[in-house]
Design a protein around this motif. Structure first.
Motif, short mmCIF file in Angstrom:
data_model
loop_
_atom_site.label_atom_id
_atom_site.label_comp_id
_atom_site.label_asym_id
_atom_site.label_seq_id
_atom_site.Cartn_x
_atom_site.Cartn_y
_atom_site.Cartn_z
N GLY A 73 0.74 -1.25 -0.01
CA GLY A 73 0.06 -0.12 0.14
C GLY A 73 0.67 1.24 -0.07
O GLY A 73 0.21 2.31 0.12
N SER A 74 1.99 1.17 -0.14
CA SER A 74 3.16 2.43 0.13
C SER A 74 3.43 2.61 -1.30
O SER A 74 4.13 3.85 -1.61
CB SER A 74 4.32 1.76 0.87
N ILE A 75 2.97 2.15 -2.52
CA ILE A 75 3.26 2.85 -3.82
C ILE A 75 2.24 2.74 -4.43
O ILE A 75 1.24 1.89 -4.47
CB ILE A 75 4.52 1.93 -4.43
N ASP A 76 2.02 3.64 -5.70
CA ASP A 76 0.96 3.98 -6.49
C ASP A 76 1.59 3.52 -8.00
O ASP A 76 0.56 3.11 -8.63
CB ASP A 76 0.57 5.45 -6.60
N LEU A 77 2.64 4.01 -8.27
CA LEU A 77 3.06 3.60 -9.86
C LEU A 77 4.40 2.97 -9.68
O LEU A 77 5.37 3.38 -8.92
CB LEU A 77 3.26 4.75 -10.61
N VAL A 78 4.72 1.91 -10.37
CA VAL A 78 6.17 1.24 -10.40
C VAL A 78 6.56 1.46 -11.94
O VAL A 78 5.74 1.18 -12.69
CB VAL A 78 5.91 -0.36 -10.21
N ILE A 79 7.71 2.00 -12.23
CA ILE A 79 8.38 2.36 -13.40
C ILE A 79 9.61 1.66 -13.56
O ILE A 79 10.35 1.28 -12.70
CB ILE A 79 8.51 3.62 -13.57
N MET A 80 10.05 1.27 -14.87
CA MET A 80 11.13 0.83 -15.18
C MET A 80 11.54 1.26 -16.17
O MET A 80 10.81 1.31 -17.31
CB MET A 80 11.20 -0.84 -15.18
N ALA A 81 12.85 1.67 -16.51
CA ALA A 81 13.37 2.31 -18.04
C ALA A 81 14.60 1.69 -18.24
O ALA A 81 15.65 1.80 -17.46
CB ALA A 81 13.38 3.62 -17.80
N GLN A 82 14.75 1.40 -19.55
CA GLN A 82 15.86 1.07 -19.96
C GLN A 82 16.69 -0.46 -19.46
O GLN A 82 17.80 -1.02 -19.51
CB GLN A 82 16.98 2.01 -20.02
N SER A 83 15.78 -1.14 -18.66
CA SER A 83 16.20 -2.39 -17.98
C SER A 83 15.49 -3.61 -17.96
O SER A 83 15.68 -4.54 -17.45
CB SER A 83 16.22 -2.07 -16.31
N LEU A 84 14.38 -3.50 -18.78
CA LEU A 84 13.48 -4.77 -18.72
C LEU A 84 14.25 -5.74 -19.37
O LEU A 84 14.22 -7.07 -19.10
CB LEU A 84 12.33 -4.35 -19.55
N HIS A 85 15.31 -5.65 -20.46
CA HIS A 85 16.12 -6.86 -21.04
C HIS A 85 17.19 -7.27 -20.15
O HIS A 85 17.73 -8.60 -20.41
CB HIS A 85 16.77 -6.22 -22.36
N HIS A 86 17.31 -6.74 -18.96
CA HIS A 86 18.30 -7.32 -18.20
C HIS A 86 17.68 -8.74 -17.28
O HIS A 86 18.40 -9.33 -16.73
CB HIS A 86 18.59 -6.42 -16.91
N PHE A 87 16.46 -8.98 -17.51
CA PHE A 87 15.63 -9.72 -16.52
C PHE A 87 15.06 -10.77 -17.45
O PHE A 87 14.71 -10.58 -18.63
CB PHE A 87 14.48 -9.08 -15.92
N THR A 88 14.77 -11.93 -16.84
CA THR A 88 14.05 -12.86 -17.79
C THR A 88 12.62 -12.94 -18.01
O THR A 88 11.95 -11.81 -17.12
CB THR A 88 14.32 -14.48 -17.03
#
Length: 308
Positions: A193-208
């Protein structure tokens, strides 16, 4: 060329009919396994579909297969020293600044942040995952300071040296942004309940694919209203262009990382499927804004991700 949308979406439809598209999961471990297994089945099915469609589709499929890699980038190697990791992440920040990418990211995110703030009646609480030294978070914090963007910004990364670098930059520039060490796959220490929006930039490809699915699911599990992931557009042009631009930094490992990154970018059909597997719904959009691909997911159904 490497998006392979037509055979990609046909492959997804085929897997649905064959009941090989995941329709539910029981735990994060199960989700990760199902998402990774699906991507393997997807690539096999897309290969077969492309072959059936003929040379015009099969040749790009073969090129995509030859380029695709699971190799880790240098900055992801645990054996690499903190000093060397910082050199690489600073090179990335310089390249991002040179291409004015953070300005584009902020423009993509602005409407969603304002919408969340208006609906919640308070500043939108934004958490950046795998943020490196926090270039995007710092750019958002500048908007908070200079343009009254209604947001509270937190950037996170699993590498303590990156977090320390971001903190020092924020202190020096007197920007309202927090930094914390965080495993993006576990969200350990994040209060529900402590976050409203999660963002990622330029890093999706680092993960499976399985790890991405978990991040999306954990975002929803922790009460976020939306998830936005921004990464490079999978294409032959970027497979050549990213390492070329990276080479301007004069760091051989960074140039190699640029080539590896471009080979690992996800296609639109892959991101579309992963978002659905993670949420069990279709409340998302996968958009192309050259040279970027944007995955925007609504968890509460009360706004339209396509507004980006």
């Amino acid at each position: 060329m490497l998006q392979l949308r037509t055979p990609g979406y046909r492959a997804i439809d085929n897997l649905r009919r064959q009941r090989e598209f995941p329709t539910g999961w029981s735990s994060m471990t199960d989700l990760e396994k199902q998402a990774n297994s699906f991507l393997e089945a997807f690539h096999r099915e897309r290969h077969e579909v492309s072959r059936q469609f003929g040379p015009g589709f099969f040749l790009p499929e073969l090129i995509d297969g030859a380029l695709r890699t699971s190799k880790a980038e240098h900055m992801d190697m645990t054996a690499l020293s903190s000093t060397r990791k910082l050199q690489l992440v600073r090179a990335l920040e310089r390249l991002t600044a040179m291409l004015a990418l953070n300005r584009r990211y902020v423009s993509f995110l602005r409407n969603i942040i304002i919408d969340i703030a208006e609906r919640s009646g308070r500043n939108a609480r934004v958490l950046e995952l795998a943020g490196g030294a926090g270039g995007l978070a710092l750019a958002l914090a500048e908007e908070v300071s200079h343009n009254r963007l209604p947001a509270e910004i937190t950037s996170s990364d699993i590498v303590p040296a990156y977090v320390a670098e971001g903190k020092e930059t924020a202190r020096r520039k007197r920007l309202p942004v927090s930094f914390r060490t965080l495993d993006a796959c576990s969200f350990e220490g994040i209060e529900p309940g402590s976050i409203d929006l999660v963002i990622m930039a330029q890093s999706l490809h680092h993960f499976t694919g399985g790890q991405l699915a978990m991040m999306i699911a954990r975002s929803k599990e922790n009460g976020a209203m939306a998830f936005v992931g921004i990464d490079g557009f999978r294409s032959l042009m970027l497979a050549a262009g990213v390492p070329l631009m990276a080479s301007l930094q004069g760091i051989p490992e960074f140039t190699l990382d640029g080539f590896t990154s471009a080979r690992k970018f996800y296609s639109e059909p892959e991101l579309d499927a992963l978002a659905e597997i993670a949420t069990g719904k279709r409340d998302h959009s996968v958009l192309s804004r050259w040279p970027l691909t944007i995955t925007a997911i609504s968890f509460d159904g009360s706004h339209t991700p396509a507004a980006l």
